[in-house]
Design a protein around this motif. Structure first.
Motif, PDB file in Angstrom:
ATOM      1  N   SER A 133      15.911  33.114  40.086  1.00  0.00           N
ATOM      2  CA  SER A 133      14.531  32.713  39.797  1.00  0.00           C
ATOM      3  C   SER A 133      13.586  33.916  39.804  1.00  0.00           C
ATOM      4  O   SER A 133      12.515  33.866  39.224  1.00  0.00           O
ATOM      5  N   TYR A 134      14.014  35.020  40.415  1.00  0.00           N
ATOM      6  CA  TYR A 134      13.203  36.241  40.341  1.00  0.00           C
ATOM      7  C   TYR A 134      13.401  36.959  39.017  1.00  0.00           C
ATOM      8  O   TYR A 134      12.497  37.593  38.497  1.00  0.00           O
ATOM      9  N   TYR A 135      14.633  36.860  38.506  1.00  0.00           N
ATOM     10  CA  TYR A 135      14.958  37.616  37.293  1.00  0.00           C
ATOM     11  C   TYR A 135      14.450  36.907  36.033  1.00  0.00           C
ATOM     12  O   TYR A 135      13.935  37.539  35.114  1.00  0.00           O
ATOM     13  N   PRO A 181      11.855  34.935  34.925  1.00  0.00           N
ATOM     14  CA  PRO A 181      10.550  34.904  34.242  1.00  0.00           C
ATOM     15  C   PRO A 181      10.301  36.124  33.367  1.00  0.00           C
ATOM     16  O   PRO A 181       9.836  35.989  32.240  1.00  0.00           O
ATOM     17  N   ARG A 182      10.621  37.374  33.904  1.00  0.00           N
ATOM     18  CA  ARG A 182      10.233  38.557  33.133  1.00  0.00           C
ATOM     19  C   ARG A 182      11.399  39.496  32.819  1.00  0.00           C
ATOM     20  O   ARG A 182      11.216  40.504  32.161  1.00  0.00           O
ATOM     21  N   HIS A 183      12.593  39.166  33.313  1.00  0.00           N
ATOM     22  CA  HIS A 183      13.785  39.987  33.101  1.00  0.00           C
ATOM     23  C   HIS A 183      13.544  41.445  33.497  1.00  0.00           C
ATOM     24  O   HIS A 183      13.909  42.356  32.761  1.00  0.00           O
ATOM     25  N   ARG A 184      12.873  41.657  34.624  1.00  0.00           N
ATOM     26  CA  ARG A 184      12.588  43.033  35.032  1.00  0.00           C
ATOM     27  C   ARG A 184      13.307  43.375  36.327  1.00  0.00           C
ATOM     28  O   ARG A 184      13.371  42.559  37.247  1.00  0.00           O
ATOM     29  N   ASP A 198      11.423  43.067  39.583  1.00  0.00           N
ATOM     30  CA  ASP A 198      11.360  41.710  40.128  1.00  0.00           C
ATOM     31  C   ASP A 198      12.595  41.424  40.974  1.00  0.00           C
ATOM     32  O   ASP A 198      12.520  40.799  42.027  1.00  0.00           O
ATOM     33  N   GLY A 257       6.024  34.506  42.557  1.00  0.00           N
ATOM     34  CA  GLY A 257       4.707  35.137  42.471  1.00  0.00           C
ATOM     35  C   GLY A 257       4.238  35.569  43.852  1.00  0.00           C
ATOM     36  O   GLY A 257       4.966  35.495  44.825  1.00  0.00           O
TER      37      GLY A 257
END
Ligand code: ZN
Length: 373
Positions: free
Chosen positions: A31-33, A35-38, A41, A136
């Motif tokens: 779930s951290y990866y 949203p933004r694939h960064r 994160d 977030g």
């Protein structure tokens, strides 16, 4: 516990991780990866995961160290998605002590949440509400909410949560342990049904928790009813205190007279006050048939026996008896023999406890346990 791996040792206590804890970690990582694939994160996520480990272990150490103050050792700590389990060697006999041990875990989370809030106030960091994936917000804020959630979850009055134990301890101040355990387990299962139902509509994670709560409560109340009913009951409540002992020089004839005169089947053998063995009914019968009634107790008794303390818990003691394949537990207090406990006693104890509150099913389980031996 099955499906657990040992990950280390802390303050003399082995720490294990249960496979299902990995599910929680994987869920957080993904779930951290997503949203933004960064990568940043993911690093944030990993920091949170390490912190989560630490928080759960601190929570369990709260239980373990409080128990240690009451002279109770902890065999190991296992990390589970719902917070972890510290397996204490036994539960305190005194409900007030059990209450303190159960409260100590959530108290650690409350203290941590308070400390984190203080740090954020001092550094003027924003207290943010995390979104549903904790992705977030800032790390301190997320950690604070994790502690709030862990404290709240664990205080849900359902086994295997701390709240279940708190509830049982409170009930046990007013009623007997068996009754208190079953009442607390009943509340737990009712809550699990509510969670499961609500979770189906709102949050799948709740269904997961409901499953755990249901299994925990079921373990306390149904199939393993006997074992769980015995958990939390000290040996002193079921042991025979009115018993006869034999001396090694007595003849088996004397033992027969005692058996026929009373209800006792197994006799502790004392040599000038020192415990040297146990004369069991089976050995007595075998020896009588082979060697006759004039045989001395010393030749017939077994030197294989288990000793215990009046404050030991019945379920743990039974496990020990089964492990050594002993029939009888000799109960010592400050080196002095104060009682004996056999499988028969335990079955009888359960039967009467159940009959006293008109529970015929539990009474039959007690009967079966007695007959099975
Ligand atoms: Zn806890």
């Amino acid at each position: 516990m099955k499906w657990s791996w040992r990950i280390g040792r802390l303050l003399g206590i082995d720490v294990y991780m249960h496979a299902t804890f990995l599910i929680l970690l994987a869920w957080l990582g993904v779930s951290y990866y997503l949203p933004r694939h960064r990568l940043a994160d993911v690093i944030n996520g990993l920091t949170l995961i390490v912190a989560l480990f630490a928080i759960v272990i601190l929570h369990e150490l709260g239980h373990a160290l409080t128990a240690r103050r009451f002279g109770i050792r902890t065999r190991d700590i296992t990390l589970l998605p719902i917070g972890g389990v510290a397996r204490l060697e036994r539960m305190p006999e005194d409900p007030k002590q059990e209450l303190l041990v159960a409260l100590a875990g959530p108290a650690v989370n409350v203290a941590l949440a308070g400390a984190l809030l203080l740090v954020m106030m001092l550094t003027a960091a924003a207290v943010t509400f995390p979104d549903s994936h904790l992705a977030g917000g800032n790390l301190l804020s997320n950690l604070m909410w994790i502690n709030v959630v862990l404290a709240a979850f664990n205080m849900i009055p359902a086994f295997p949560m701390d709240g279940g134990r708190v509830l049982r301890a409170l009930l046990a101040m007013k009623m007997d342990y068996v009754h208190a355990t079953q009442a607390a387990a009943g509340v737990g299962q009712a809550l699990a049904l509510v969670f499961g139902f609500v979770g189906l509509f709102y949050n799948p994670f709740l269904v997961f928790i409901a499953l755990f709560v249901w299994m925990g409560a079921a373990a306390e109340s149904s199939m393993v009813q006997m074992k769980s009913a015995l958990a939390g009951i000290p040996v002193s409540k079921a042991m025979i205190t009115d018993f006869r002992s034999m001396a090694p020089g007595n003849s088996l004839q004397e033992a027969i007279e005692h058996v026929l005169a009373g209800f006792q089947h197994d006799f502790p053998v004392l040599d000038q006050g020192r415990l040297v063995g146990v004369l069991t009914r089976d050995d007595l019968l075998k020896s009588l048939a082979q060697k006759g009634p004039q045989t001395r107790v010393a030749e017939t008794m077994t030197e294989r026996f288990e000793t215990g303390d009046p404050a030991d818990m019945l379920d743990l003691v039974l496990a020990r008896l089964q492990r050594c394949r002993c029939r009888t537990l000799l109960v010592l207090k400050a080196g002095e023999l104060v009682g004996i406990l056999t499988m028969d006693n335990v079955g009888e104890f359960l039967m009467f406890q159940s009959a006293l509150r008109g529970d015929a099913r539990a009474a039959r389980i007690g009967m079966a346990a007695r007959l099975a031996h």
